[in-house]
Design a protein around this motif. Structure first.
Motif, PDB file in Angstrom:
ATOM      1  N   SER A 179       0.821  -1.204   0.000  1.00  0.00           N
ATOM      2  CA  SER A 179       0.000   0.000   0.000  1.00  0.00           C
ATOM      3  C   SER A 179       0.858   1.258   0.000  1.00  0.00           C
ATOM      4  O   SER A 179       0.355   2.351  -0.302  1.00  0.00           O
ATOM      5  N   PHE A 180       2.133   1.118   0.352  1.00  0.00           N
ATOM      6  CA  PHE A 180       3.017   2.272   0.513  1.00  0.00           C
ATOM      7  C   PHE A 180       3.869   2.556  -0.721  1.00  0.00           C
ATOM      8  O   PHE A 180       4.070   3.712  -1.083  1.00  0.00           O
ATOM      9  N   LEU A 181       4.419   1.518  -1.330  1.00  0.00           N
ATOM     10  CA  LEU A 181       5.364   1.700  -2.431  1.00  0.00           C
ATOM     11  C   LEU A 181       4.722   2.503  -3.565  1.00  0.00           C
ATOM     12  O   LEU A 181       3.664   2.123  -4.082  1.00  0.00           O
ATOM     13  N   ASP A 182       5.358   3.613  -3.926  1.00  0.00           N
ATOM     14  CA  ASP A 182       4.914   4.513  -5.002  1.00  0.00           C
ATOM     15  C   ASP A 182       3.641   5.285  -4.659  1.00  0.00           C
ATOM     16  O   ASP A 182       3.061   5.935  -5.534  1.00  0.00           O
ATOM     17  N   TYR A 183       3.216   5.245  -3.410  1.00  0.00           N
ATOM     18  CA  TYR A 183       2.036   6.014  -2.991  1.00  0.00           C
ATOM     19  C   TYR A 183       2.389   7.496  -2.920  1.00  0.00           C
ATOM     20  O   TYR A 183       3.451   7.868  -2.400  1.00  0.00           O
ATOM     21  N   GLN A 184       1.525   8.354  -3.433  1.00  0.00           N
ATOM     22  CA  GLN A 184       1.786   9.788  -3.419  1.00  0.00           C
ATOM     23  C   GLN A 184       0.518  10.558  -3.077  1.00  0.00           C
ATOM     24  O   GLN A 184      -0.256  10.923  -3.954  1.00  0.00           O
ATOM     25  N   PRO A 185       0.299  10.826  -1.789  1.00  0.00           N
ATOM     26  CA  PRO A 185      -0.857  11.636  -1.389  1.00  0.00           C
ATOM     27  C   PRO A 185      -0.633  13.100  -1.765  1.00  0.00           C
ATOM     28  O   PRO A 185       0.451  13.483  -2.229  1.00  0.00           O
ATOM     29  N   THR A 186      -1.626  13.916  -1.535  1.00  0.00           N
ATOM     30  CA  THR A 186      -1.566  15.306  -1.976  1.00  0.00           C
ATOM     31  C   THR A 186      -0.455  16.100  -1.305  1.00  0.00           C
ATOM     32  O   THR A 186       0.076  17.050  -1.899  1.00  0.00           O
ATOM     33  N   PHE A 187      -0.078  15.731  -0.062  1.00  0.00           N
ATOM     34  CA  PHE A 187       0.942  16.515   0.634  1.00  0.00           C
ATOM     35  C   PHE A 187       2.359  16.171   0.199  1.00  0.00           C
ATOM     36  O   PHE A 187       3.319  16.883   0.541  1.00  0.00           O
ATOM     37  N   ALA A 188       2.538  15.100  -0.557  1.00  0.00           N
ATOM     38  CA  ALA A 188       3.873  14.625  -0.923  1.00  0.00           C
ATOM     39  C   ALA A 188       4.266  15.113  -2.316  1.00  0.00           C
ATOM     40  O   ALA A 188       3.453  15.109  -3.241  1.00  0.00           O
ATOM     41  N   THR A 189       5.528  15.500  -2.441  1.00  0.00           N
ATOM     42  CA  THR A 189       6.018  15.959  -3.736  1.00  0.00           C
ATOM     43  C   THR A 189       6.583  14.826  -4.578  1.00  0.00           C
ATOM     44  O   THR A 189       6.765  14.982  -5.787  1.00  0.00           O
ATOM     45  N   THR A 190       6.847  13.676  -3.936  1.00  0.00           N
ATOM     46  CA  THR A 190       7.381  12.514  -4.651  1.00  0.00           C
ATOM     47  C   THR A 190       6.687  11.255  -4.152  1.00  0.00           C
ATOM     48  O   THR A 190       6.203  11.218  -3.013  1.00  0.00           O
ATOM     49  N   PRO A 191       6.620  10.196  -4.957  1.00  0.00           N
ATOM     50  CA  PRO A 191       6.044   8.934  -4.484  1.00  0.00           C
ATOM     51  C   PRO A 191       6.895   8.337  -3.371  1.00  0.00           C
ATOM     52  O   PRO A 191       8.118   8.515  -3.336  1.00  0.00           O
ATOM     53  N   PHE A 192       6.247   7.602  -2.456  1.00  0.00           N
ATOM     54  CA  PHE A 192       6.997   6.972  -1.377  1.00  0.00           C
ATOM     55  C   PHE A 192       7.816   5.813  -1.936  1.00  0.00           C
ATOM     56  O   PHE A 192       7.294   4.991  -2.694  1.00  0.00           O
ATOM     57  N   PRO A 193       9.098   5.690  -1.540  1.00  0.00           N
ATOM     58  CA  PRO A 193       9.982   4.713  -2.177  1.00  0.00           C
ATOM     59  C   PRO A 193      10.124   3.366  -1.477  1.00  0.00           C
ATOM     60  O   PRO A 193      10.976   2.564  -1.869  1.00  0.00           O
ATOM     61  N   GLY A 194       9.331   3.079  -0.447  1.00  0.00           N
ATOM     62  CA  GLY A 194       9.543   1.851   0.300  1.00  0.00           C
ATOM     63  C   GLY A 194       8.284   1.073   0.593  1.00  0.00           C
ATOM     64  O   GLY A 194       7.162   1.545   0.365  1.00  0.00           O
ATOM     65  N   TYR A 195       8.479  -0.142   1.105  1.00  0.00           N
ATOM     66  CA  TYR A 195       7.376  -0.993   1.549  1.00  0.00           C
ATOM     67  C   TYR A 195       6.944  -0.648   2.972  1.00  0.00           C
ATOM     68  O   TYR A 195       5.834  -0.969   3.375  1.00  0.00           O
ATOM     69  N   ILE A 196       7.846  -0.034   3.735  1.00  0.00           N
ATOM     70  CA  ILE A 196       7.553   0.373   5.104  1.00  0.00           C
ATOM     71  C   ILE A 196       7.954   1.829   5.298  1.00  0.00           C
ATOM     72  O   ILE A 196       8.811   2.354   4.581  1.00  0.00           O
ATOM     73  N   CYS A 197       7.340   2.470   6.275  1.00  0.00           N
ATOM     74  CA  CYS A 197       7.869   3.708   6.827  1.00  0.00           C
ATOM     75  C   CYS A 197       8.739   3.295   8.016  1.00  0.00           C
ATOM     76  O   CYS A 197       8.273   2.561   8.902  1.00  0.00           O
ATOM     77  N   ALA A 198       9.980   3.726   8.009  1.00  0.00           N
ATOM     78  CA  ALA A 198      10.924   3.366   9.064  1.00  0.00           C
ATOM     79  C   ALA A 198      11.393   4.648   9.736  1.00  0.00           C
ATOM     80  O   ALA A 198      12.205   5.398   9.179  1.00  0.00           O
ATOM     81  N   SER A 199      10.864   4.927  10.927  1.00  0.00           N
ATOM     82  CA  SER A 199      11.092   6.192  11.622  1.00  0.00           C
ATOM     83  C   SER A 199      11.921   5.925  12.869  1.00  0.00           C
ATOM     84  O   SER A 199      11.530   5.117  13.718  1.00  0.00           O
ATOM     85  N   VAL A 200      13.060   6.607  12.993  1.00  0.00           N
ATOM     86  CA  VAL A 200      14.011   6.335  14.069  1.00  0.00           C
ATOM     87  C   VAL A 200      14.169   7.556  14.976  1.00  0.00           C
ATOM     88  O   VAL A 200      14.374   8.681  14.507  1.00  0.00           O
ATOM     89  N   ASN A 201      14.047   7.319  16.266  1.00  0.00           N
ATOM     90  CA  ASN A 201      14.296   8.299  17.322  1.00  0.00           C
ATOM     91  C   ASN A 201      13.375   9.514  17.221  1.00  0.00           C
ATOM     92  O   ASN A 201      12.225   9.448  17.643  1.00  0.00           O
ATOM     93  N   ASP A 202      13.846  10.653  16.682  1.00  0.00           N
ATOM     94  CA  ASP A 202      13.004  11.853  16.658  1.00  0.00           C
ATOM     95  C   ASP A 202      12.134  11.942  15.413  1.00  0.00           C
ATOM     96  O   ASP A 202      11.417  12.936  15.241  1.00  0.00           O
ATOM     97  N   VAL A 203      12.167  10.931  14.547  1.00  0.00           N
ATOM     98  CA  VAL A 203      11.263  10.893  13.407  1.00  0.00           C
ATOM     99  C   VAL A 203       9.930  10.323  13.890  1.00  0.00           C
ATOM    100  O   VAL A 203       9.878   9.222  14.439  1.00  0.00           O
ATOM    101  N   ILE A 204       8.864  11.083  13.683  1.00  0.00           N
ATOM    102  CA  ILE A 204       7.555  10.687  14.207  1.00  0.00           C
ATOM    103  C   ILE A 204       6.914   9.643  13.304  1.00  0.00           C
ATOM    104  O   ILE A 204       6.526   8.559  13.748  1.00  0.00           O
ATOM    105  N   VAL A 205       6.771   9.978  12.033  1.00  0.00           N
ATOM    106  CA  VAL A 205       6.144   9.100  11.045  1.00  0.00           C
ATOM    107  C   VAL A 205       6.740   9.375   9.666  1.00  0.00           C
ATOM    108  O   VAL A 205       7.436  10.359   9.462  1.00  0.00           O
TER     109      VAL A 205
END
Length: 264
Positions: free
Chosen positions: A56-82
């Protein structure tokens, strides 16, 4: 428009939800010091592809994004929220990692997230994750026919605020079904008794996002996707896709139950 799903359609969503649950479990099992976020992305990709599902994530591009998402997961580390992009960053001892994953099967989507610590954990990080998980459980418990969306939102926000945590006010959960993001929105704060009335057949993703520093402010990284806490404090993000049913909330992305040994 909010589409009410039939029991058979919710069963179909559960199939997608199990793929997501399996992918998250595999990522958590493989995550260790020295492994890169791209390695974790490939672990999730293998589970999703192996199940005959799509991302559902790979190449997904909602209205707020300037580029398609490049991964199968969102991987957020430490101070990255989402919305963290999987990169070559290699995990370190004590990193707080949030993994968000979505998959679709036969046109139906599932979406869930987990947070965990690599190796030795700071007690403050464990408290942050545990609070987010309690808030998620409270939000799920409130998702019953006849309740209001404000009941769900208030249940989540009350627990986060009581612990002194911040949260990004303009990001939260969402409806889910034939698309990953559907109406209605599911805020992480609200007023009990207010908002949309929940009906059996609704499917929503509930996803607390808490900032340890207590401030709500965040900023967007140069990658156009990652959202980071403005004060540099750590964040936790957990999520489940949940169906509102006459028999109570049904967690569509709950982990697969372990096999039970049968003894004679």
């Amino acid at each position: 428009m909010i589409e009410l799903k039939s029991p058979a359609e919710l069963d179909a969503m559960r199939v997608a939800g199990l793929v997501v649950a399996d992918a998250l479990a595999a990522v958590r099992e493989h995550a260790r010091v020295g492994m890169s976020l791209l390695d974790l992305d490939e672990v999730a990709a293998g589970v999703i592809r192996g199940a005959g599902a799509g991302s559902s994530f790979l190449d997904y591009q909602p209205t707020f994004a300037t580029t398609p998402f490049p991964g199968y997961i969102c991987a957020s580390v430490n101070d990255v929220i989402v919305h963290g992009i999987p990169t070559g960053y290699r995990l370190r001892e004590g990193d707080l990692v949030s993994i968000d994953c979505g998959a679709h099967v036969d046109g139906w989507h599932g979406d869930a997230a987990i947070s965990f610590v690599i190796g030795r954990a700071d007690p403050a990080d464990l408290a942050l994750i545990e609070t987010a998980e309690r808030a998620l459980a409270a939000g799920i418990a409130a998702a019953v026919p006849g309740a209001r969306m404000g009941d769900v939102s208030a249940a989540v926000g009350r627990i986060g605020r009581a612990a002194g945590y911040g949260m990004p006010s303009d990001f939260g959960g969402h409806g889910i079904g034939r698309a990953m993001h559907e109406s209605p929105g599911v805020p992480n704060e609200g007023r009990p008794g207010r908002g949309l009335t929940l009906r059996a057949g609704m499917a929503i993703a509930i996803e607390p996002m808490f900032h340890a520093g207590g401030r709500d402010k965040y900023y967007e990284a140069e990658d156009g996707w990652s959202l980071l806490t403005a004060d540099g404090s750590r964040a936790a993000h957990v999520e489940h896709s949940v169906a509102v049913t006459d028999d109570g909330p049904r967690v569509l992305t709950a982990p697969r139950l372990p096999a039970v040994a049968v003894t004679s």
